[in-house]
Design a protein around this motif. Sequence first.
Motif, PDB file in Angstrom:
ATOM      1  N   GLN A 104       0.842  -1.207   0.000  1.00  0.00           N
ATOM      2  CA  GLN A 104       0.000   0.000   0.000  1.00  0.00           C
ATOM      3  C   GLN A 104       0.878   1.258   0.000  1.00  0.00           C
ATOM      4  O   GLN A 104       0.556   2.243  -0.674  1.00  0.00           O
ATOM      5  CB  GLN A 104      -0.924  -0.015   1.227  1.00  0.00           C
ATOM      6  N   ARG A 125      -9.249   9.950 -10.004  1.00  0.00           N
ATOM      7  CA  ARG A 125      -9.658   9.241  -8.775  1.00  0.00           C
ATOM      8  C   ARG A 125      -9.768  10.183  -7.585  1.00  0.00           C
ATOM      9  O   ARG A 125      -9.098  11.228  -7.536  1.00  0.00           O
ATOM     10  CB  ARG A 125      -8.643   8.145  -8.450  1.00  0.00           C
ATOM     11  N   ASN A 135      -9.981   8.354  -4.306  1.00  0.00           N
ATOM     12  CA  ASN A 135      -9.195   7.502  -3.409  1.00  0.00           C
ATOM     13  C   ASN A 135      -8.640   6.307  -4.166  1.00  0.00           C
ATOM     14  O   ASN A 135      -9.293   5.779  -5.076  1.00  0.00           O
ATOM     15  CB  ASN A 135     -10.100   6.942  -2.293  1.00  0.00           C
ATOM     16  N   VAL A 188      -8.282   2.547  -4.132  1.00  0.00           N
ATOM     17  CA  VAL A 188      -9.050   1.500  -3.441  1.00  0.00           C
ATOM     18  C   VAL A 188      -8.167   0.253  -3.371  1.00  0.00           C
ATOM     19  O   VAL A 188      -8.107  -0.541  -4.302  1.00  0.00           O
ATOM     20  CB  VAL A 188     -10.381   1.240  -4.187  1.00  0.00           C
ATOM     21  N   GLU A 218     -17.133   3.250  -4.450  1.00  0.00           N
ATOM     22  CA  GLU A 218     -15.850   2.736  -3.959  1.00  0.00           C
ATOM     23  C   GLU A 218     -14.793   3.843  -4.004  1.00  0.00           C
ATOM     24  O   GLU A 218     -13.981   3.991  -3.093  1.00  0.00           O
ATOM     25  CB  GLU A 218     -15.398   1.541  -4.812  1.00  0.00           C
ATOM     26  N   ASP A 219     -14.834   4.632  -5.083  1.00  0.00           N
ATOM     27  CA  ASP A 219     -13.884   5.738  -5.241  1.00  0.00           C
ATOM     28  C   ASP A 219     -14.055   6.754  -4.112  1.00  0.00           C
ATOM     29  O   ASP A 219     -13.079   7.251  -3.549  1.00  0.00           O
ATOM     30  CB  ASP A 219     -14.114   6.397  -6.605  1.00  0.00           C
ATOM     31  N   GLY A 240     -13.164   4.715  -0.704  1.00  0.00           N
ATOM     32  CA  GLY A 240     -11.844   4.074  -0.615  1.00  0.00           C
ATOM     33  C   GLY A 240     -11.902   2.611  -0.245  1.00  0.00           C
ATOM     34  O   GLY A 240     -10.913   2.036   0.214  1.00  0.00           O
ATOM     35  N   GLU A 241     -13.077   1.977  -0.464  1.00  0.00           N
ATOM     36  CA  GLU A 241     -13.227   0.557  -0.114  1.00  0.00           C
ATOM     37  C   GLU A 241     -13.904  -0.181  -1.269  1.00  0.00           C
ATOM     38  O   GLU A 241     -14.868   0.338  -1.846  1.00  0.00           O
ATOM     39  CB  GLU A 241     -14.076   0.428   1.167  1.00  0.00           C
ATOM     40  N   LYS A 290      -6.867  -0.252  -9.099  1.00  0.00           N
ATOM     41  CA  LYS A 290      -7.143   0.334  -7.778  1.00  0.00           C
ATOM     42  C   LYS A 290      -7.762   1.725  -7.872  1.00  0.00           C
ATOM     43  O   LYS A 290      -8.074   2.325  -6.857  1.00  0.00           O
ATOM     44  CB  LYS A 290      -5.849   0.417  -6.949  1.00  0.00           C
ATOM     45  N   CYS A 291      -7.890   2.239  -9.085  1.00  0.00           N
ATOM     46  CA  CYS A 291      -8.486   3.576  -9.249  1.00  0.00           C
ATOM     47  C   CYS A 291      -9.673   3.488 -10.199  1.00  0.00           C
ATOM     48  O   CYS A 291      -9.687   2.679 -11.130  1.00  0.00           O
ATOM     49  CB  CYS A 291      -7.448   4.563  -9.795  1.00  0.00           C
TER      50      CYS A 291
END
Length: 247
Positions: free
Chosen positions: A68, A83, A85, A87, A108-109, A112-113, A144-145
């Motif tokens: 991370q 983005r 966050n 994720v 989710e964005d 962040g989950e 992840k984005c």
Amino acid sequence: MRRMNSSDPRVPIKATLRYLQDLGVPDLPRPRAVEELAIPMVDPVPVNSPEPISIKVMPQTESLASIQADLVNCQRCQLAAGRTNIVFGVGNPQADLMFIGEGPGRDEDSQGEPFVGRAGQLLTKMIQAMGLKREDVYIANIVKCRPPNNRNPEPDEMATCSPFLLRQIQVIQPKMMVCLGSIAVKSLLQTSMGITRLRGQFHEVAGIQVMPTFHPAYLLRNAEKKKEAWEDLQKVMKELGLGVSPR
Ligand code: URA
């Protein structure tokens, strides 16, 4: 649900083998059960060495936190521009079961989950139907984005981001992964085959079993496919020795 002692010095051998396998190094022994790889991680000591024998346990340096940390303020692809966050992933870092989706959507964005919107609520119900809680499993995505306007992630975006997912898999070392939807399965299994052909059967990535099934967002639009998705999850439960929860 967990079987592995993370302080066990033998564990990194398995992780290392899998990592090398992912890098495409040929002729590696297939990763086996940790118990079979009972080779202590010690410095080799020459026979008849005059030195006193010192046993040095090699530390496992990679962790979810270090992965991370490598993603903080990531600018490796164009998704960074839109983005809110990154994720990263959520759940039990020692889970036996991982769910892998495609990429974050709007909810989710902003939170962040992964999988917290409508599709995520269905995924949570699917996990509960398996007799598990969301916190028992680990949930992550190929990218992840959030792709703009929820478009599919581009191949170059997936290629840039998927090494981070592979590193998460190496650290977690789940017994099983459920791959959700065509986009995620094509990236994870490196295939051009669609989900309809791939689902319902076990595949393998880095020595870990993968069950592809329909994406919950697709199931929200095609409720008649829920039966097949449930059959896929029941196969997973059988492999993991999970009983069906009373409903
Ligand atoms: N769809 C995905 O593939 N991943 C998420 O996190 C949410 C929706």
